[in-house]
Motif scaffolding. Structure first.
Motif, PDB file in Angstrom:
ATOM      1  N   UNK A  68      35.583  32.557  36.427  1.00  0.00           N
ATOM      2  CA  UNK A  68      34.346  33.662  36.259  1.00  0.00           C
ATOM      3  C   UNK A  68      34.590  34.815  37.013  1.00  0.00           C
ATOM      4  N   UNK A  69      35.717  34.799  38.131  1.00  0.00           N
ATOM      5  CA  UNK A  69      35.942  36.155  38.802  1.00  0.00           C
ATOM      6  C   UNK A  69      37.439  36.053  38.999  1.00  0.00           C
ATOM      7  N   UNK A  70      38.209  37.166  38.747  1.00  0.00           N
ATOM      8  CA  UNK A  70      39.285  37.386  39.023  1.00  0.00           C
ATOM      9  C   UNK A  70      39.807  38.611  39.508  1.00  0.00           C
ATOM     10  N   UNK A  71      40.461  38.584  40.895  1.00  0.00           N
ATOM     11  CA  UNK A  71      40.832  39.967  41.418  1.00  0.00           C
ATOM     12  C   UNK A  71      42.202  39.963  42.042  1.00  0.00           C
ATOM     13  N   UNK A  72      42.847  41.000  41.970  1.00  0.00           N
ATOM     14  CA  UNK A  72      44.111  41.003  42.500  1.00  0.00           C
ATOM     15  C   UNK A  72      44.667  42.415  42.721  1.00  0.00           C
ATOM     16  N   UNK A  73      46.051  42.996  42.690  1.00  0.00           N
ATOM     17  CA  UNK A  73      46.226  44.212  43.301  1.00  0.00           C
ATOM     18  C   UNK A  73      45.501  45.209  42.479  1.00  0.00           C
ATOM     19  N   UNK A  74      45.044  46.244  43.322  1.00  0.00           N
ATOM     20  CA  UNK A  74      44.272  47.258  42.416  1.00  0.00           C
ATOM     21  C   UNK A  74      42.882  46.975  42.770  1.00  0.00           C
ATOM     22  N   UNK A  75      42.334  45.937  43.118  1.00  0.00           N
ATOM     23  CA  UNK A  75      41.041  45.480  43.512  1.00  0.00           C
ATOM     24  C   UNK A  75      41.028  45.626  44.986  1.00  0.00           C
ATOM     25  N   UNK A  76      39.503  46.194  45.556  1.00  0.00           N
ATOM     26  CA  UNK A  76      39.517  46.236  46.914  1.00  0.00           C
ATOM     27  C   UNK A  76      39.649  44.972  47.837  1.00  0.00           C
ATOM     28  N   UNK A  77      40.687  45.102  48.757  1.00  0.00           N
ATOM     29  CA  UNK A  77      40.928  43.863  49.623  1.00  0.00           C
ATOM     30  C   UNK A  77      41.741  42.886  49.117  1.00  0.00           C
ATOM     31  N   UNK A  78      42.486  43.091  47.659  1.00  0.00           N
ATOM     32  CA  UNK A  78      43.261  42.231  47.310  1.00  0.00           C
ATOM     33  C   UNK A  78      44.677  42.714  46.850  1.00  0.00           C
ATOM     34  N   UNK A  79      45.150  43.459  47.582  1.00  0.00           N
ATOM     35  CA  UNK A  79      46.538  44.246  47.124  1.00  0.00           C
ATOM     36  C   UNK A  79      47.623  42.960  47.653  1.00  0.00           C
ATOM     37  N   UNK A  80      47.363  42.030  48.343  1.00  0.00           N
ATOM     38  CA  UNK A  80      48.493  41.080  48.567  1.00  0.00           C
ATOM     39  C   UNK A  80      48.164  39.706  48.087  1.00  0.00           C
ATOM     40  N   UNK A  81      47.178  39.357  47.204  1.00  0.00           N
ATOM     41  CA  UNK A  81      47.073  38.093  46.669  1.00  0.00           C
ATOM     42  C   UNK A  81      45.952  38.271  45.421  1.00  0.00           C
ATOM     43  N   UNK A  82      46.141  36.988  44.617  1.00  0.00           N
ATOM     44  CA  UNK A  82      45.175  37.066  43.534  1.00  0.00           C
ATOM     45  C   UNK A  82      44.062  36.005  43.827  1.00  0.00           C
ATOM     46  N   UNK A  83      42.709  36.320  43.715  1.00  0.00           N
ATOM     47  CA  UNK A  83      41.828  35.757  43.763  1.00  0.00           C
ATOM     48  C   UNK A  83      41.110  35.129  42.419  1.00  0.00           C
ATOM     49  N   UNK A  84      41.219  33.831  42.535  1.00  0.00           N
ATOM     50  CA  UNK A  84      40.609  33.288  41.067  1.00  0.00           C
ATOM     51  C   UNK A  84      39.470  32.258  41.512  1.00  0.00           C
ATOM     52  N   UNK A  85      38.301  32.479  40.808  1.00  0.00           N
ATOM     53  CA  UNK A  85      36.951  31.615  41.158  1.00  0.00           C
ATOM     54  C   UNK A  85      36.277  30.900  39.930  1.00  0.00           C
ATOM     55  N   UNK A  86      36.046  29.912  39.893  1.00  0.00           N
ATOM     56  CA  UNK A  86      35.442  29.262  38.624  1.00  0.00           C
ATOM     57  C   UNK A  86      33.975  28.982  39.103  1.00  0.00           C
TER      58      UNK A  86
END
Length: 86
Positions: A68-86
Motif C-alpha cells: 500500500x506504500x513504497x518509499x525509497x531513495x528520492x523520498x524524504x528520509x528514505x535515501x538509504x533504504x526501501x520501505x514497503x508496507x502492506x
C-alpha cells in the motif's frame, strides 16, 4: 507483509537484508509497529542508494505484490533504504 517479503525472494529472486520489521525509530503511527511494514537496506549485495543497487526493481516488485506504500531513495528520509508496507 511476511508473504510479500517471502515472494520478493521466491518469486522475484531478490536477496536482501531487512533492517527493520517492528522496531527502530519511526513515527508513532508507523505501520512497522503494527507488523505491516519492512525496511530493506541491502539488495543483491549492494546497499540501497548506491550505484548499481536494485532498489527501483525491488520497489516495483513491492507494488506488484500490492504493497500500500513504497518509499525509497528520492523520498524524504528514505535515501538509504526501501520501505514497503502492506
Amino acid at each position: 507483509m511476511l508473504n510479500g517479503v517471502l515472494k520478493l525472494n521466491t518469486q522475484y529472486h531478490f536477496t536482501f537484508e531487512v533492517s527493520e520489521f517492528a522496531g527502530g525509530d519511526h513515527s508513532s503511527k508507523s505501520k512497522h509497529y503494527e507488523g505491516r511494514a519492512v525496511d530493506v537496506t541491502w539488495i543483491n549485495g549492494r546497499h540501497v542508494g548506491k550505484k548499481g543497487s536494485a532498489h527501483r526493481a525491488l520497489m516495483t516488485a513491492c507494488r506488484k505484490l500490492r504493497a500500500s506504500l513504497v518509499l525509497g531513495p528520492g523520498d524524504r528520509d528514505h535515501d538509504t533504504h526501501v520501505h514497503c508496507q502492506w
